[in-house]
Design an enzyme around this catalytic site. Structure first.
Site, PDB file in Angstrom:
ATOM      1  N   GLU A  46       1.000  -1.385  -0.047  1.00  0.00           N
ATOM      2  CA  GLU A  46      -0.367   0.456   0.068  1.00  0.00           C
ATOM      3  C   GLU A  46       0.610   1.036   0.038  1.00  0.00           C
ATOM      4  O   GLU A  46       1.809   0.721   0.674  1.00  0.00           O
ATOM      5  CB  GLU A  46      -0.762  -0.325   1.706  1.00  0.00           C
ATOM      6  CG  GLU A  46      -1.582   0.902   1.781  1.00  0.00           C
ATOM      7  CD  GLU A  46      -2.832   1.202   3.107  1.00  0.00           C
ATOM      8  OE1 GLU A  46      -3.794   1.409   3.245  1.00  0.00           O
ATOM      9  OE2 GLU A  46      -2.084  -0.104   3.471  1.00  0.00           O
ATOM     10  N   LYS A 115      -9.128   2.107  -1.898  1.00  0.00           N
ATOM     11  CA  LYS A 115      -9.179   1.872  -0.632  1.00  0.00           C
ATOM     12  C   LYS A 115     -10.731   2.136   0.018  1.00  0.00           C
ATOM     13  O   LYS A 115     -11.454   3.310  -0.100  1.00  0.00           O
ATOM     14  CB  LYS A 115      -8.281   2.235   0.137  1.00  0.00           C
ATOM     15  CG  LYS A 115      -8.282   1.076   1.878  1.00  0.00           C
ATOM     16  CD  LYS A 115      -6.829   2.161   2.746  1.00  0.00           C
ATOM     17  CE  LYS A 115      -7.382   1.078   4.057  1.00  0.00           C
ATOM     18  NZ  LYS A 115      -5.753   1.106   4.572  1.00  0.00           N
ATOM     19  N   TYR A 121      -8.703   4.570  14.311  1.00  0.00           N
ATOM     20  CA  TYR A 121      -8.932   4.523  15.601  1.00  0.00           C
ATOM     21  C   TYR A 121      -7.750   4.270  16.002  1.00  0.00           C
ATOM     22  O   TYR A 121      -6.544   3.631  15.086  1.00  0.00           O
ATOM     23  CB  TYR A 121      -9.682   3.185  15.519  1.00  0.00           C
ATOM     24  CG  TYR A 121      -9.876   1.992  15.014  1.00  0.00           C
ATOM     25  CD1 TYR A 121      -8.410   0.994  14.939  1.00  0.00           C
ATOM     26  CD2 TYR A 121     -10.385   1.863  13.423  1.00  0.00           C
ATOM     27  CE1 TYR A 121      -8.071  -0.356  14.888  1.00  0.00           C
ATOM     28  CE2 TYR A 121      -9.888   0.882  13.013  1.00  0.00           C
ATOM     29  CZ  TYR A 121      -8.942  -0.108  13.421  1.00  0.00           C
ATOM     30  OH  TYR A 121      -8.966  -1.608  12.706  1.00  0.00           O
ATOM     31  N   CYS A 170      -5.272  -3.503   2.450  1.00  0.00           N
ATOM     32  CA  CYS A 170      -5.089  -3.603   3.750  1.00  0.00           C
ATOM     33  C   CYS A 170      -5.770  -3.690   4.705  1.00  0.00           C
ATOM     34  O   CYS A 170      -6.450  -5.321   5.068  1.00  0.00           O
ATOM     35  CB  CYS A 170      -4.499  -2.512   4.505  1.00  0.00           C
ATOM     36  SG  CYS A 170      -3.444  -2.781   6.067  1.00  0.00           S
ATOM     37  N   ASP A 356      -4.142 -52.883   9.095  1.00  0.00           N
ATOM     38  CA  ASP A 356      -5.756 -53.056   9.556  1.00  0.00           C
ATOM     39  C   ASP A 356      -6.868 -53.694  10.357  1.00  0.00           C
ATOM     40  O   ASP A 356      -7.692 -52.737  11.485  1.00  0.00           O
ATOM     41  CB  ASP A 356      -6.408 -53.076   8.131  1.00  0.00           C
ATOM     42  CG  ASP A 356      -5.524 -52.542   6.822  1.00  0.00           C
ATOM     43  OD1 ASP A 356      -5.737 -51.231   7.286  1.00  0.00           O
ATOM     44  OD2 ASP A 356      -6.001 -52.754   6.113  1.00  0.00           O
ATOM     45  N   ASN A 451     -24.190 -64.083  14.335  1.00  0.00           N
ATOM     46  CA  ASN A 451     -25.364 -64.336  14.110  1.00  0.00           C
ATOM     47  C   ASN A 451     -26.021 -65.243  15.221  1.00  0.00           C
ATOM     48  O   ASN A 451     -26.905 -65.321  16.411  1.00  0.00           O
ATOM     49  CB  ASN A 451     -25.512 -65.348  12.906  1.00  0.00           C
ATOM     50  CG  ASN A 451     -26.017 -64.739  11.567  1.00  0.00           C
ATOM     51  OD1 ASN A 451     -26.205 -65.072  11.299  1.00  0.00           O
ATOM     52  ND2 ASN A 451     -26.347 -62.842  11.879  1.00  0.00           N
ATOM     53  N   THR A 472     -11.626 -58.997  -1.305  1.00  0.00           N
ATOM     54  CA  THR A 472     -12.488 -59.967  -2.018  1.00  0.00           C
ATOM     55  C   THR A 472     -13.973 -58.872  -1.938  1.00  0.00           C
ATOM     56  O   THR A 472     -14.621 -59.980  -0.815  1.00  0.00           O
ATOM     57  CB  THR A 472     -12.113 -60.683  -1.275  1.00  0.00           C
ATOM     58  OG1 THR A 472     -10.857 -62.000  -1.710  1.00  0.00           O
ATOM     59  CG2 THR A 472     -12.707 -62.891  -1.754  1.00  0.00           C
ATOM     60  N   SER A 622     -16.725 -44.383 -18.450  1.00  0.00           N
ATOM     61  CA  SER A 622     -16.626 -44.777 -19.708  1.00  0.00           C
ATOM     62  C   SER A 622     -15.051 -45.721 -19.822  1.00  0.00           C
ATOM     63  O   SER A 622     -14.472 -45.586 -19.218  1.00  0.00           O
ATOM     64  CB  SER A 622     -16.866 -44.428 -21.117  1.00  0.00           C
ATOM     65  OG  SER A 622     -15.741 -43.455 -21.284  1.00  0.00           O
TER      66      SER A 622
END
Length: 636
Positions: A46, A115, A121, A170, A356, A451, A472, A622
Site C-alpha cells: 500500500e 481503498k 482508530y 489493507c 488394519d 448371528n 475379496t 466409460s
C-alpha cells in the site's frame, strides 16, 4: 500457465518516506528480479510509491504529482514485461484524495482500485488524508489514456480465463464484510491485497490466520504484500510480512522486519474445480463489475511450492498427534452411536495381526469404553490359514488378550480344502480362487458367529484397499460397519503408532510396535519358511504412491498428467519416473475397473481427508474415458 499453475510474488521493496524517485527505482528493480524468476503476477504494498507514513505530506501537491509521474515511469518500465503488476499510491480524483492500487501490464495502466475502509482508530488516522472509494466509479485521464477508477474491477486474462484478479487494500480485509467477498462472488479467483499492516505483539499470527481463512472462505488465492521497515517508525513499526495463501493453505510466508520477495505458484485449475464442487458457492449478479482484459503468455511454471508426499499425514509431530487423536475419536464415536442405536452389546471382528485389523480393534475397544461396556463383549477371532506366519499369529493372540477382548480361534485350512474338493480346484494351484476362497471362508465364520452371538461384524478394510479393489468381494469386503473405510493406508500406520506411543500398557506397546514392523500382506499364499511370501506392495505398488494419487485425483480433482508431474517432484528421491508412471497406470486401472464396477463403499465414518461417499455420487466413467487417461500418461 500449464496445468493451472501461475507463478506469483508478494514484494516489499526498500522505501524512503516521500522519496518518490528512490521508491520508483526500487520498485522497478524488484519487477526485474521477479521477471527473472518467471513471475506472472506481482503485488507491492500500500502507498509504496510514496511510502505509507507520509502523514500530512499527502496534502502537498508536489508529492502527489511526483507519485503520478512515478506511476507512469513504472508503467513504462513494464513495457514488454509479461506480468500483471499492482502498486500502491495516493491519487487525487475530482479534488479528493484516495489511497489506491494501480494495475499495470505491458506498459498500460489497466485500472485503479481505491481503498474502501479507512482505519481511523488507535494508531491509525487515514481518514484525515483520504476519502473512501466505496462509491467511486469514474474514468480519469492519465498518461494520455483513460483509466477506470472503481472498487468493482475484475482484471481478466484473455488467454487464461481462470485468472481473474481483484484488489483490496489493507483494512479492507480486516472488516466484517471485506470487498474481497463480493469480488470472489463476482468471479475473482485471485485477490491481491496491498497493505501497510503495523507490527504489534501477536498481530502476525492473527494476520496469517486472517489471510488463510479468507482464502478458504472464498476458495481463492490471496496475495498479501505489506509495507516494510523502510517506513517511518514515529508511531509504529512495519515488518514487511508477506503471505501467499490458496484455499486455506499458506503456500509461502516471509520472515518479518526486512525487505523481501516471496514467490510461489497458485493452482487456478484446483480453485475452479473446488468452486464447481461447492453447490453453496453462489455467484452474485447484483453487483455490476467492469471487466478489464489483459494478456499473458502461457508458460510451464517451474514449481517451487511444497508438494507433500504424504498429503493425508501432517508433517509436524504435534499436529499429527492431534489429528490421530481426533480420527480415533471420530471412528469410535461413529461405532458407539451405531451400537447404541441398535442396542447391540456384542461385536465380532477378525484379527490377523496386521495393521488394519489392529486399528479396527483399538477403535472397537475405545467405543466400548465410551459405552461403559465390558470389553469381553468384543469377540476377536483369529483364523489362521495356509499363509499365516508365526509372527502375525502370535501378535494377533497377544493383541486380543492385551485389549481384553474375548479370544476365539478357528483354523480355516480344513474347511477351505473341503471347499476346493467341492468345486474341483487343485489346492496346489495358488491362483485368485485359492486366495479368495480363504477370505470368503473367514467372512462366513465371522457372519455366523455374529448371528450366533447376536452381534455385528466390524470391518477392517481401509480406504486405499477399497480404492484399489484390494478386497475379496463377498469376503473381507463385507461387514455391518467398517470403521476404517475412509482412512488411507499411509494414515493407518500413524494411527497405530500414535496409540502405541500413548498407551500405558508396556505389553500392548511392544505388540503394536512389532505389528508396525511387519510387512503388509493378506497372507493368502504359503509362507517362505517362516517369512511372509506375499507382500501387498510388491503386487499393487507402494501405498504411499497410491494414496498420493488418490488424494490428488479425488480431493484436488487433478488430471493424470498433472498428478504424474506432482508425484515426480514429491517422490524425486524415492522413485524413478518410470516407477511412478507404472504405478499410476495401475492405480487408474484398478480404481475404475474394479472398485466402481463391483460395488460402492461399505457403511462407516468418513474421517479421512478424502471422504468418498458410500451412496455412489462418483460415477463410473466409460472405458474410453479411462483409456484416454492412460494414453495421456503414455504420451508424457
Amino acid at each position: 500457465m500449464i496445468d493451472g499453475y501461475l507463478k506469483v510474488a508478494a514484494i516489499t521493496p526498500n522505501v524512503r518516506v516521500a522519496d518518490v524517485e528512490f521508491n520508483c527505482n526500487e520498485i522497478c528493480k524488484c519487477i526485474d528480479e521477479a521477471i527473472g524468476k518467471k513471475v506472472k503476477l506481482m503485488v507491492f504494498p500500500e502507498l509504496c510509491i510514496t511510502g505509507y507514513t507520509c502523514q500530512d505530506l499527502f496534502f502537498q501537491d508536489r508529492l502527489l504529482e511526483s507519485a503520478e509521474e512515478a506511476l507512469l515511469k513504472i508503467a513504462k518500465h513494464s513495457q514488454g514485461v509479461d506480468a500483471l503488476i499492482f502498486v500502491g499510491l495516493p491519487l487525487s480524483v475530482d479534488a479528493k484524495l484516495y489511497n489506491v492500487a494501480a494495475a499495470l501490464c505491458n506498459g498500460e495502466i489497466l485500472g485503479i482500485v481505491p481503498k474502501t475502509f479507512l482505519p481511523n482508530y488507535n494508531e491509525f488516522y487515514e481518514a484525515r488524508h483520504f476519502y473512501s472509494g466505496k462509491e467511486l466509479d469514474t474514468v480519469i485521464h492519465i498518461g494520455g489514456k483513460d483509466a477506470r477508477v472503481s472498487r468493482d474491477i475484475l482484471f481478466v486474462c484473455k488467454k487464461m480465463p481462470s485468472l481473474r484478479v481483484a484488489a483490496e487494500l489493507c483494512e479492507d480485509l480486516w472488516v466484517p464484510n471485506p470487498p474481497s467477498t463480493v469480488h470472489c462472488l463476482a468471479g475473482a479467483t485471485v485477490i491481491v491485497n496491498l497493505s501497510a499492516s503495523n507490527e504489534i505483539i501477536g498481530k502476525s499470527r492473527y494476520r496469517r490466520n486472517l489471510v488463510s481463512t479468507q482464502s478458504a472462505k472464498l476458495v481463492c488465492a490471496y496475495l498479501y504484500a505489506s509495507a516494510g521497515p523502510g517506513e517511518s517508525t514515529q508511531d509504529v513499526v512495519y515488518s514487511g510480512h508477506n503471505i501467499i495463501a490458496e484455499n486455506g493453505n499458506v503456500l509461502c510466508e516471509s520472515g518479518r522486519f526486512s525487505e523481501n520477495m516471496i514467490v510461489s505458484e497458485i493452482d487456478l485449475e484446483y480453485l475452479e474445480a473446488e468452486r464447481r464442487h461447492m453447490t453453496t458457492y453462489e455467484a452474485n449478479s447484483n453487483v455490476k463489475y467492469t471487466h478489464v482484459g489483459f494478456s499473458l503468455n502461457k508458460e510451464q511454471a517451474e514449481l517451487t511450492r511444497y508438494i507433500d508426499s504424504k498429503p493425508f499425514v501432517p508433517a509436524l509431530t504435534q499436529e499429527r498427534d492431534m489429528r490421530c487423536n481426533e480420527i480415533l475419536t471420530i471412528q469410535a464415536m461413529g461405532l458407539r452411536k451405531r451400537l447404541e442405536h441398535i442396542d447391540c452389546k456384542t461385536v465380532v471382528i477378525g484379527i490377523s495381526g496386521g495393521l488394519d485389523s489392529t486399528l479396527a480393534l483399538l477403535v472397537v475397544a475405545k467405543a466400548f469404553d465410551y459405552l461403559k461396556l465390558e470389553r469381553n463383549g468384543i469377540i476377536a477371532v483369529t483364523m489362521p490359514g495356509f499363509g499365516t506366519t508365526d509372527r502375525t499369529y502370535e501378535n494377533a493372540v497377544r493383541l486380543i488378550k492385551e485389549i481384553g477382548a474375548s479370544f476365539r480361534e478357528v483354523n480355516i485350512s480344513k474347511a477351505v480344502k473341503q471347499h476346493f474338493s467341492d468345486i474341483c480346484h487343485d489346492e496346489n494351484v495358488h491362483d485368485v480362487t485359492y486366495e479368495n476362497s480363504q477370505a470368503r471362508e473367514r467372512t462366513q465364520i465371522l457372519m455366523d458367529i455374529a448371528n450366533k452371538e447376536n452381534g455385528i461384524i466390524v470391518g477392517t478394510g481401509d480406504l486405499s484397499e477399497l480404492a484399489l479393489g484390494w478386497a475379496t468381494y463377498n469376503g473381507d469386503h463385507m461387514s455391518m460397519y467398517a470403521v476404517n473405510s475412509s482412512v488411507p493406508k499411509t494414515l493407518v500406520r500413524y494411527l497405530v503408532q500414535y496409540y502405541a506411543d500413548t498407551t500405558d500398557s508396556q505389553e500392548l506397546k511392544a505388540t503394536l510396535y512389532d505389528i508396525l514392523d511387519t510387512p503388509v500382506s493378506p497372507e493368502l499364499l504359503p509362507p517362505d519358511g517362516k517369512e511372509i511370501s506375499q507382500k501387498t506392495e510388491d503386487l499393487v505398488g507402494p501405498y504411499e504412491l497410491h494414496d498420493f494419487f488418490l488424494y490428488h485425483m479425488l480431493r484436488l480433482v487433478q488430471s493424470p498428467s498433472k498428478i504424474y508431474r506432482l508425484a515426480k517432484l514429491a517422490f524425486c528421491d524415492e522413485y524413478t519416473d518410470d516407477v511412478i508412471s507404472r504405478w499410476e497406470k495401475t492405480f487408474y486401472r484398478r480404481f475404475f475397473a474394479q472398485q466402481f464396477k463391483r460395488s460402492c463403499l461399505p457403511d462407516g465414518p468418513k474421517v479421512g481427508s478424502v471422504a468418498v461417499s458410500p451412496r455412489g455420487d462418483l460415477r463410473m466413467p466409460s472405458d474410453a474415458c479411462v483409456n484416454t487417461w492412460l494414453e495421456e500418461l503414455d504420451n508424457l
